[in-house]
Design a protein around this motif. Sequence first.
Motif, PDB file in Angstrom:
ATOM      1  N   UNK A   1     -16.711  15.681   2.372  1.00 40.02           N
ATOM      2  CA  UNK A   1     -15.433  15.722   1.664  1.00 40.02           C
ATOM      3  C   UNK A   1     -14.267  15.811   2.643  1.00 40.02           C
ATOM      4  N   UNK A   2     -14.453  16.566   3.718  1.00 38.12           N
ATOM      5  CA  UNK A   2     -13.394  16.673   4.727  1.00 38.12           C
ATOM      6  C   UNK A   2     -13.124  15.321   5.377  1.00 38.12           C
ATOM      7  N   UNK A   3     -14.185  14.590   5.716  1.00 41.64           N
ATOM      8  CA  UNK A   3     -14.003  13.263   6.318  1.00 41.64           C
ATOM      9  C   UNK A   3     -13.270  12.335   5.365  1.00 41.64           C
ATOM     10  N   UNK A   4     -13.619  12.386   4.090  1.00 38.57           N
ATOM     11  CA  UNK A   4     -12.935  11.539   3.110  1.00 38.57           C
ATOM     12  C   UNK A   4     -11.463  11.921   2.983  1.00 38.57           C
ATOM     13  N   UNK A   5     -11.167  13.209   3.051  1.00 41.06           N
ATOM     14  CA  UNK A   5      -9.789  13.653   2.939  1.00 41.06           C
ATOM     15  C   UNK A   5      -8.948  13.191   4.123  1.00 41.06           C
ATOM     16  N   UNK A   6      -9.499  13.296   5.340  1.00 42.93           N
ATOM     17  CA  UNK A   6      -8.751  12.835   6.507  1.00 42.93           C
ATOM     18  C   UNK A   6      -8.486  11.337   6.402  1.00 42.93           C
ATOM     19  N   UNK A   7      -9.489  10.581   5.976  1.00 44.02           N
ATOM     20  CA  UNK A   7      -9.294   9.139   5.766  1.00 44.02           C
ATOM     21  C   UNK A   7      -8.108   8.890   4.852  1.00 44.02           C
ATOM     22  N   UNK A   8      -8.031   9.645   3.756  1.00 46.46           N
ATOM     23  CA  UNK A   8      -6.985   9.401   2.780  1.00 46.46           C
ATOM     24  C   UNK A   8      -5.621   9.919   3.197  1.00 46.46           C
ATOM     25  N   UNK A   9      -5.600  11.028   3.933  1.00 51.21           N
ATOM     26  CA  UNK A   9      -4.336  11.652   4.311  1.00 51.21           C
ATOM     27  C   UNK A   9      -3.629  10.869   5.398  1.00 51.21           C
ATOM     28  N   UNK A  10      -4.389  10.394   6.380  1.00 54.36           N
ATOM     29  CA  UNK A  10      -3.774   9.980   7.642  1.00 54.36           C
ATOM     30  C   UNK A  10      -3.420   8.500   7.735  1.00 54.36           C
ATOM     31  N   UNK A  11      -4.066   7.638   7.005  1.00 50.59           N
ATOM     32  CA  UNK A  11      -3.752   6.207   7.081  1.00 50.59           C
ATOM     33  C   UNK A  11      -3.570   5.647   5.685  1.00 50.59           C
ATOM     34  N   UNK A  12      -2.315   5.622   5.222  1.00 47.20           N
ATOM     35  CA  UNK A  12      -2.006   4.991   3.945  1.00 47.20           C
ATOM     36  C   UNK A  12      -1.555   3.569   4.252  1.00 47.20           C
TER      37      UNK A  12
END
Length: 435
Positions: free
Chosen positions: A22-33
Amino acid sequence: MSQESPAPPAARPPALAITETEAEDLVHGICFKTGPPRLLGAELEWLVLDAERPGQPLPPERLRAAHAAARALPLHSRVTVEPGGQLELSSAPATSLSGCVDSLQDDLTAVRAALLTQGLVLHGHGHDSRRPYRRLLASPRYDAMEAYFDRTGPAGRAMMCASASVQVCVDAGHEEPGILGHGRRWRLAHLLGAVLVAAFANSPAHEGPYAGWRCARQGTWADIDVGRRALAPPLDGPPRDSWTRQALDTEVMCVRSYDGEPWTMPRGITFRDWLRTGGHPGLRRPTAEDLDYHLTTLFPPVRPRGHLELRMIDAQPGDDGWLVPVAVVHALFDDAEAAETAYRVAKGLADTYGSGPAPHNPLWMSAARRGLSDPELRAAAKACFRAAAEALPRLGASAHVRETVGAFSERYVLRGRSPADDPPQPRPTAREARP
């Protein structure tokens, strides 16, 4: 981006812990829109000086009064304060260069006038040479940050209390490959960073560990904890994956407490350790909020926060000096033709100097030490400024912006000089600073 963070409430309901996946998915979503590049922003940090005695440190009460005066104004920008009392104006995301520049110019005019009534001026310089470094802001965040950085020497305190920059924020770009794709823009930001350091170097040091450097601010950044400032994900892989690994494998600076206790964390525990094991007996499990906060404690030269923050540019001299890096970065990232030129030039520089973690590789160190007296960096800067000048009319830049960029190029870039090469100038007095 400002390091300032609002204090948490005294108590808060428990949040759900997250897993490593879940943390990896969150970083994916937070950092590169991703999406077409269309927004631009800038964050301008300023030293606040006494107009008549600029070399003297200001008492805390005068700095706080200045900050209060700026915050009371009806501005387009957000006003925040850095730990040493530096004042920051953060623009709202703008859909054009003129929109970004015009709103910041209006806000700066208002802030300067308000501060002048108190006998104070804003000063654009990358490093504050006044001693000693005193932290104005007292908060659990800054207490923890100071304690963390003190482990490796004085550079962390200098970064917190005595540095100022122009940070330019650009969109991450398209998902698809190409010069405006987020993978190419991510690589361009890292490759071009040394050219921006050299061209806008404005923190010369005449003594101490960085004596003779054009950009002592980069020396300070290079000497703080390596895991927080020298993150250098592999540039040939997917940015989301490489940044996610770097972020989760960086040591946790502190764990926020909501019961008034200090924000502490046992040494040597990365966020991934914390996710997998809890990290230490008695330590609560991490939440999504903890992860988002952890990302705000990472200080690489290029930081992805949905958009890309370019954090390597010194604060600039003069009333309008700040708009030059904003305009040049916008042109080199958001005009396809200029972006292609910048990428080719910066890639050639990296091939010449070799790669390594910024800001500690040979190219970045030469940029900080020598500025544009380095012949390779000078040639690269000339090509990039020429491409930017050609792109600015296509991007709708005003005549004032184009003329200001042209004057900077003529005074510095074409002559192999940086603002740091100027002889020391008297700082403005209240009479000279009056609108």
